[in-house]
Design a protein around this motif. Structure first.
Motif, PDB file in Angstrom:
ATOM      1  N   ALA A  48      24.159  23.717  -8.436  1.00 26.96           N
ATOM      2  CA  ALA A  48      22.833  23.712  -7.823  1.00 26.96           C
ATOM      3  C   ALA A  48      22.466  22.275  -7.476  1.00 26.96           C
ATOM      4  CB  ALA A  48      21.796  24.317  -8.762  1.00 26.96           C
ATOM      5  N   THR A  49      21.749  22.093  -6.376  1.00 33.76           N
ATOM      6  CA  THR A  49      21.361  20.755  -5.928  1.00 33.76           C
ATOM      7  C   THR A  49      19.868  20.719  -5.607  1.00 33.76           C
ATOM      8  OG1 THR A  49      21.864  21.259  -3.611  1.00 33.76           O
ATOM      9  CG2 THR A  49      23.636  20.320  -4.945  1.00 33.76           C
ATOM     10  N   ILE A  50      19.298  19.532  -5.757  1.00 33.28           N
ATOM     11  CA  ILE A  50      17.907  19.292  -5.376  1.00 33.28           C
ATOM     12  C   ILE A  50      17.858  18.025  -4.540  1.00 33.28           C
ATOM     13  CG2 ILE A  50      15.581  18.717  -6.169  1.00 33.28           C
ATOM     14  CD1 ILE A  50      16.182  20.205  -8.762  1.00 33.28           C
ATOM     15  N   ILE A  51      17.136  18.086  -3.438  1.00 32.76           N
ATOM     16  CA  ILE A  51      16.823  16.895  -2.647  1.00 32.76           C
ATOM     17  C   ILE A  51      15.312  16.743  -2.629  1.00 32.76           C
ATOM     18  CG2 ILE A  51      16.923  15.807  -0.376  1.00 32.76           C
ATOM     19  CD1 ILE A  51      19.478  17.345   0.153  1.00 32.76           C
ATOM     20  N   GLY A  52      14.824  15.596  -3.039  1.00 32.97           N
ATOM     21  CA  GLY A  52      13.388  15.359  -3.079  1.00 32.97           C
ATOM     22  C   GLY A  52      13.016  14.059  -2.392  1.00 32.97           C
ATOM     23  N   ILE A  53      11.995  14.104  -1.557  1.00 36.79           N
ATOM     24  CA  ILE A  53      11.457  12.916  -0.881  1.00 36.79           C
ATOM     25  C   ILE A  53       9.941  12.938  -1.056  1.00 36.79           C
ATOM     26  CG2 ILE A  53      11.290  11.642   1.292  1.00 36.79           C
ATOM     27  CD1 ILE A  53      13.682  13.254   2.294  1.00 36.79           C
ATOM     28  N   TYR A  54       9.341  11.827  -1.492  1.00 36.74           N
ATOM     29  CA  TYR A  54       7.907  11.803  -1.715  1.00 36.74           C
ATOM     30  C   TYR A  54       7.352  10.410  -1.417  1.00 36.74           C
ATOM     31  CZ  TYR A  54      10.588  11.371  -6.060  1.00 36.74           C
ATOM     32  OH  TYR A  54      11.565  11.106  -6.974  1.00 36.74           O
ATOM     33  N   GLY A  55       6.095  10.397  -0.957  1.00 38.35           N
ATOM     34  CA  GLY A  55       5.477   9.126  -0.608  1.00 38.35           C
ATOM     35  C   GLY A  55       3.967   9.188  -0.695  1.00 38.35           C
ATOM     36  N   THR A  56       3.355   8.044  -0.960  1.00 40.50           N
ATOM     37  CA  THR A  56       1.899   7.903  -1.036  1.00 40.50           C
ATOM     38  C   THR A  56       1.500   6.617  -0.334  1.00 40.50           C
ATOM     39  OG1 THR A  56       1.826   9.030  -3.188  1.00 40.50           O
ATOM     40  CG2 THR A  56      -0.095   7.715  -2.575  1.00 40.50           C
TER      41      THR A  56
ATOM     42  N   VAL B   1      -4.923   3.986   1.213  1.00 43.55           N
ATOM     43  CA  VAL B   1      -5.832   3.549   2.282  1.00 43.55           C
ATOM     44  C   VAL B   1      -6.792   2.492   1.753  1.00 43.55           C
ATOM     45  CG1 VAL B   1      -7.589   4.300   3.930  1.00 43.55           C
ATOM     46  CG2 VAL B   1      -5.632   5.787   3.412  1.00 43.55           C
ATOM     47  N   ASN B   2      -7.379   2.761   0.576  1.00 45.75           N
ATOM     48  CA  ASN B   2      -8.249   1.789  -0.097  1.00 45.75           C
ATOM     49  C   ASN B   2      -8.195   2.071  -1.589  1.00 45.75           C
ATOM     50  OD1 ASN B   2     -10.174   3.941  -0.602  1.00 45.75           O
ATOM     51  ND2 ASN B   2     -10.885   3.670   1.521  1.00 45.75           N
ATOM     52  N   ASP B   3      -9.070   1.443  -2.360  1.00 44.44           N
ATOM     53  CA  ASP B   3      -9.018   1.589  -3.816  1.00 44.44           C
ATOM     54  C   ASP B   3      -9.285   3.011  -4.290  1.00 44.44           C
ATOM     55  OD1 ASP B   3      -8.385  -1.045  -4.113  1.00 44.44           O
ATOM     56  OD2 ASP B   3     -10.447  -1.708  -4.490  1.00 44.44           O
ATOM     57  N   LYS B   4      -9.925   3.838  -3.475  1.00 47.87           N
ATOM     58  CA  LYS B   4     -10.259   5.195  -3.866  1.00 47.87           C
ATOM     59  C   LYS B   4      -9.413   6.264  -3.186  1.00 47.87           C
ATOM     60  CE  LYS B   4     -15.103   4.638  -5.270  1.00 47.87           C
ATOM     61  NZ  LYS B   4     -14.927   5.290  -6.588  1.00 47.87           N
ATOM     62  N   LEU B   5      -8.988   6.014  -1.958  1.00 45.16           N
ATOM     63  CA  LEU B   5      -8.367   7.052  -1.142  1.00 45.16           C
ATOM     64  C   LEU B   5      -6.896   6.780  -0.871  1.00 45.16           C
ATOM     65  CD1 LEU B   5      -8.654   9.603   0.653  1.00 45.16           C
ATOM     66  CD2 LEU B   5      -9.253   8.050   2.537  1.00 45.16           C
ATOM     67  N   SER B   6      -6.057   7.815  -1.073  1.00 45.21           N
ATOM     68  CA  SER B   6      -4.633   7.741  -0.752  1.00 45.21           C
ATOM     69  C   SER B   6      -4.215   9.020  -0.026  1.00 45.21           C
ATOM     70  CB  SER B   6      -3.782   7.571  -2.015  1.00 45.21           C
ATOM     71  OG  SER B   6      -4.085   6.362  -2.681  1.00 45.21           O
ATOM     72  N   ILE B   7      -3.170   8.903   0.787  1.00 43.55           N
ATOM     73  CA  ILE B   7      -2.568  10.038   1.474  1.00 43.55           C
ATOM     74  C   ILE B   7      -1.192  10.274   0.868  1.00 43.55           C
ATOM     75  CG2 ILE B   7      -1.793  10.955   3.690  1.00 43.55           C
ATOM     76  CD1 ILE B   7      -3.744   8.964   5.015  1.00 43.55           C
ATOM     77  N   LEU B   8      -0.862  11.529   0.581  1.00 40.00           N
ATOM     78  CA  LEU B   8       0.402  11.814  -0.108  1.00 40.00           C
ATOM     79  C   LEU B   8       1.149  12.948   0.575  1.00 40.00           C
ATOM     80  CD1 LEU B   8       0.108  14.644  -2.078  1.00 40.00           C
ATOM     81  CD2 LEU B   8      -1.633  13.134  -3.050  1.00 40.00           C
ATOM     82  N   SER B   9       2.464  12.959   0.361  1.00 40.63           N
ATOM     83  CA  SER B   9       3.299  14.026   0.903  1.00 40.63           C
ATOM     84  C   SER B   9       4.575  14.129   0.076  1.00 40.63           C
ATOM     85  CB  SER B   9       3.643  13.747   2.373  1.00 40.63           C
ATOM     86  OG  SER B   9       4.344  14.835   2.935  1.00 40.63           O
ATOM     87  N   ARG B  10       5.111  15.355  -0.025  1.00 40.37           N
ATOM     88  CA  ARG B  10       6.356  15.562  -0.769  1.00 40.37           C
ATOM     89  C   ARG B  10       7.140  16.729  -0.173  1.00 40.37           C
ATOM     90  NH1 ARG B  10       7.146  16.734  -7.282  1.00 40.37           N
ATOM     91  NH2 ARG B  10       7.080  18.926  -6.732  1.00 40.37           N
TER      92      ARG B  10
ATOM     93  N   GLY C 269       0.781  -1.233   0.000  1.00 37.02           N
ATOM     94  CA  GLY C 269       0.000   0.000   0.000  1.00 37.02           C
ATOM     95  C   GLY C 269       0.808   1.275   0.000  1.00 37.02           C
ATOM     96  N   PHE C 270       2.128   1.186   0.141  1.00 35.24           N
ATOM     97  CA  PHE C 270       2.966   2.377   0.182  1.00 35.24           C
ATOM     98  C   PHE C 270       3.802   2.480  -1.082  1.00 35.24           C
ATOM     99  CE2 PHE C 270       7.137   4.288   1.048  1.00 35.24           C
ATOM    100  CZ  PHE C 270       6.746   5.551   1.465  1.00 35.24           C
ATOM    101  N   ARG C 271       3.984   3.708  -1.559  1.00 36.99           N
ATOM    102  CA  ARG C 271       4.880   3.985  -2.689  1.00 36.99           C
ATOM    103  C   ARG C 271       5.666   5.243  -2.353  1.00 36.99           C
ATOM    104  NH1 ARG C 271       1.373   5.198  -6.271  1.00 36.99           N
ATOM    105  NH2 ARG C 271       1.722   7.449  -6.430  1.00 36.99           N
ATOM    106  N   GLY C 272       6.980   5.147  -2.445  1.00 34.89           N
ATOM    107  CA  GLY C 272       7.791   6.312  -2.093  1.00 34.89           C
ATOM    108  C   GLY C 272       9.093   6.349  -2.849  1.00 34.89           C
ATOM    109  N   GLY C 273       9.703   7.528  -2.877  1.00 32.07           N
ATOM    110  CA  GLY C 273      10.954   7.684  -3.595  1.00 32.07           C
ATOM    111  C   GLY C 273      11.824   8.772  -3.006  1.00 32.07           C
TER     112      GLY C 273
END
Length: 312
Positions: free
Chosen positions: A236-244, A247-256, A219-223
């Motif tokens: 120049a540098t970039i740091i990126g962290i993201y995840g989803t 919860v179920n087939d319709k609802l997900s929680i995400l952050s970046r 159920g989790f996907r992140g990078g």
């Protein structure tokens, strides 16, 4: 008479046979943005609209054309750009791509993030790489390893070529490249090299390196990614962290979380958090809270954005 009838049948059936493997699809990114600071934003926006036509001639040859409708540097609200106009030819040496096509610098990371309609990838946002360009490329899968290489103009799909130099870019991934569709793991890197004419009529060079990994399962996907760009002796540098989390087939929680820094200039930080909800097939809504702080500011600029994506 029979010959005339046969000719009419051929005329009618020929276009059907040619376009039997063709399809047209569309995608629209729409949002409502509300500023939460003193200078409030309060607007409905169409960020992007894509119209794509794909025609598969046979098992080895596919044509693809995509128009991208969005704002441009001249200030026009909705301008149509030719983003993709390519042919993909499958050979025993790999797949060859000719024409205007998607760049290979951050596509795997974009699949791991999985929410392009909410926010572009950091490399795209900060100009480390265009999302599409005109040129020629090859890609090949060797077991768990995927390799892509491109030679392009370097200016991106919205600009004409302005010099004699070309951009070389390579992308290599170990593992699953589409974590938004399949569970698995990946790790890899992206590289690009581009000479260009500088202000002194000499030749300078731009280098970009991206290192990334991702995971999807239970159920989790992140990078995670770290990107470097050296140009005009400035790093120049970039740091990126993201995840989803699904919860179920319709609802997900995400952050970046993304932090972009430049030597001697400080850094910019952006945070996105929210939910992703599928209202019905082809229609997604994603209310998100965003905070952004530029170099020198003490406080974050905060906005509430309700993103929509609808597809056909």
């Amino acid at each position: 008479m029979i010959k005339i009838v046969n000719l009419l049948i051929i005329i009618i059936l020929l276009p059907i046979s040619i376009f039997a493997e063709s399809r047209v699809s569309g995608k629209v990114f729409y949002d409502y943005t509300l500023g939460l600071d003193d200078e409030q934003q309060n607007a409905f926006n169409v960020k992007r609209a894509y119209l794509t036509y794909v025609n598969r001639m046979d098992e080895s040859l596919t044509y693809k054309v995509t128009y991208d409708m969005g704002s441009n540097e001249a200030g026009s609200a909705y301008t149509a750009f030719l983003k993709v106009a390519m042919v993909e030819w499958k050979t025993k040496f790999g797949d060859m791509m000719l024409g205007m096509q998607g760049m290979n610098m951050f596509k795997t990371m974009e699949n791991t993030w999985g929410h392009r309609f909410i926010a572009k990838m950091p490399m795209d946002t900060y100009g480390f790489s265009a999302s599409a360009d005109l040129g020629i490329g090859m890609k090949k899968t060797l077991g768990p390893i995927f390799i892509s290489s491109l030679i392009t103009n370097g200016g991106g799909y919205k600009k004409l070529e302005s010099d004699k130099y070309k951009k070389i870019s390579m992308h290599a991934v170990y593992g699953e490249t589409k974590l938004n569709k399949k569970d698995g793991f990946n790790a890899g890197m992206s590289l690009s090299y581009e000479p260009y004419e500088d202000d002194t009529d000499g030749t300078s060079r731009s280098h970009v390196l991206g290192i990334f990994n991702g995971y999807a399962g239970r159920g989790f996907r992140g990078g995670f990614e770290v990107d470097f760009k050296e140009q005009n002796e400035v790093l120049a540098t970039i740091i990126g962290i993201y995840g989803t989390y699904k919860v179920n087939d319709k609802l997900s929680i995400l952050s970046r979380y993304v932090d972009k820094g430049e030597k001697g200039e400080g850094s910019e930080t952006s945070i996105i958090t929210g939910i992703h909800y599928s209202l019905t097939k082809g229609l997604i809504v994603a209310p998100t809270f965003r905070a952004f702080k530029v170099v020198g500011d003490e406080k974050y600029e905060k906005t509430l954005v309700i993103n929509f994506q609808y597809m056909f």
